[in-house]
Design a protein around this motif. Structure first.
Motif, PDB file in Angstrom:
ATOM      1  N   GLN A   6       0.828  -1.207   0.000  1.00  0.00           N
ATOM      2  CA  GLN A   6       0.000   0.000   0.000  1.00  0.00           C
ATOM      3  C   GLN A   6       0.860   1.254   0.000  1.00  0.00           C
ATOM      4  O   GLN A   6       0.561   2.229  -0.702  1.00  0.00           O
ATOM      5  N   SER A   7       1.950   1.249   0.764  1.00  0.00           N
ATOM      6  CA  SER A   7       2.844   2.408   0.800  1.00  0.00           C
ATOM      7  C   SER A   7       3.527   2.626  -0.544  1.00  0.00           C
ATOM      8  O   SER A   7       3.716   3.766  -0.985  1.00  0.00           O
ATOM      9  N   ARG A  46       2.316   1.750  -3.509  1.00  0.00           N
ATOM     10  CA  ARG A  46       1.304   2.246  -4.444  1.00  0.00           C
ATOM     11  C   ARG A  46       0.944   3.709  -4.173  1.00  0.00           C
ATOM     12  O   ARG A  46       0.678   4.480  -5.105  1.00  0.00           O
ATOM     13  N   ALA A  47       0.921   4.094  -2.900  1.00  0.00           N
ATOM     14  CA  ALA A  47       0.483   5.449  -2.537  1.00  0.00           C
ATOM     15  C   ALA A  47       1.592   6.488  -2.656  1.00  0.00           C
ATOM     16  O   ALA A  47       1.308   7.695  -2.587  1.00  0.00           O
ATOM     17  N   CYS A  48       2.816   6.068  -2.847  1.00  0.00           N
ATOM     18  CA  CYS A  48       3.945   7.002  -2.891  1.00  0.00           C
ATOM     19  C   CYS A  48       3.742   8.046  -3.994  1.00  0.00           C
ATOM     20  O   CYS A  48       3.460   7.710  -5.149  1.00  0.00           O
ATOM     21  N   ASN A  49       3.878   9.320  -3.625  1.00  0.00           N
ATOM     22  CA  ASN A  49       3.700  10.432  -4.561  1.00  0.00           C
ATOM     23  C   ASN A  49       4.908  11.356  -4.439  1.00  0.00           C
ATOM     24  O   ASN A  49       4.871  12.351  -3.713  1.00  0.00           O
TER      25      ASN A  49
END
Length: 266
Positions: free
Chosen positions: A154-155, A157-160
């Motif tokens: 999840q981290s 995938r969520a990294c921006n």
């Protein structure tokens, strides 16, 4: 002079997924400046150029901004073009490049890259790195690229990331990775310093990812997913000092680059 090109979606069996690469099969090398201009014109993460040298193919890869020493998905794409469009004989193609000898083999429906395994060395996690990624980092290691471990899929995938901040860091590319939910591990790859904010599927990143996760998970055969917007599946094996990176590839377009003055050839 006009040149034929072929676009392949690597690490995908379907169009509009995986990682697109442009491939040129040349009779002789073009000037470096011209190859860089061509790569910038296509504006894909990688454009591959290859010239036959004896029984092997000499291959070079250019991003829109620079030449790189190793690229997995564009090598897979080059092999797809040679096998499917130019009737390259046999089941294995050998390439030579700045990183040594590489190979691609046909194994049923897969094309399998034979690349060097790269070991990683621990690196202190800096505040600048965490701020650039915008996530908490579990650990960091260095091979040819920076390898950063996060706590979950999840981290990843969520990294921006802040791409401008990433580009200022002293590495050409940054891999983030974690244990996967449906795969052994997942990853993403960022390289804004060489003109690629995020690469959809990065074969060369798995030269360090495979040895790292093989040691962590105590297994030599691994399933991997690069969870970019396009996404890509990779079947991975660690074989001594080599990594085998398998995936499918889909030819999606062919065309011609016109370098002659307008109207000189039709």
């Amino acid at each position: 002079m006009n040149l034929d090109f072929h676009q392949v979606d690597a690490f995908s069996s379907q169009p509009f997924a995986g990682n697109p690469a442009m491939v040129y099969r040349l009779d002789a090398w073009l000037a470096d400046e011209l190859m860089q201009h061509i790569a910038a014109e296509h504006n894909l993460s990688e454009t591959a150029f290859m010239v036959r040298e004896g029984s092997r193919w000499h291959i070079r890869w250019f991003t829109p901004g620079a030449e790189v020493a190793l690229c997995g998905h564009a090598t897979l794409a080059a092999a797809k073009v040679l096998f499917e469009l130019y009737d390259e004989p046999g089941q294995r193609i050998e390439f030579i490049c700045k990183s040594g000898v590489l190979a691609v083999s046909r194994e049923d429906e897969l094309l399998v890259l034979d690349f060097p395994a790269l070991s990683v060395q621990p690196l202190a996690v800096s505040l600048e790195l965490e701020q650039a990624l915008g996530v908490s980092v579990i650990s960091a290691m260095l091979a040819d690229k920076l390898l950063v471990v996060l706590d979950s899929e999840q981290s990843v995938r969520a990294c921006n990331p802040d791409f401008a901040a990433l580009a200022r860091l002293p590495w050409s590319g940054v891999i983030i990775t974690a244990r996967g939910e449906a795969h052994d591990f997942v990853s993403r790859f960022f390289a804004p310093a060489i003109g690629v904010n995020e690469d959809p599927v990065t074969g060369s990143a798995h030269c360090s990812l495979i040895p790292y996760w093989a040691q962590r998970l105590k297994k030599s055969m691994l399933s991997a997913y690069q969870c970019s917007a396009r996404g890509g599946e990779l079947q991975c094996r660690l074989e001594g000092e080599r990594v085998m990176i398998g995936g499918q590839a889909r030819l999606v377009a062919s065309g011609r680059l016109w370098l002659e003055p307008a109207g000189s050839e039709r």
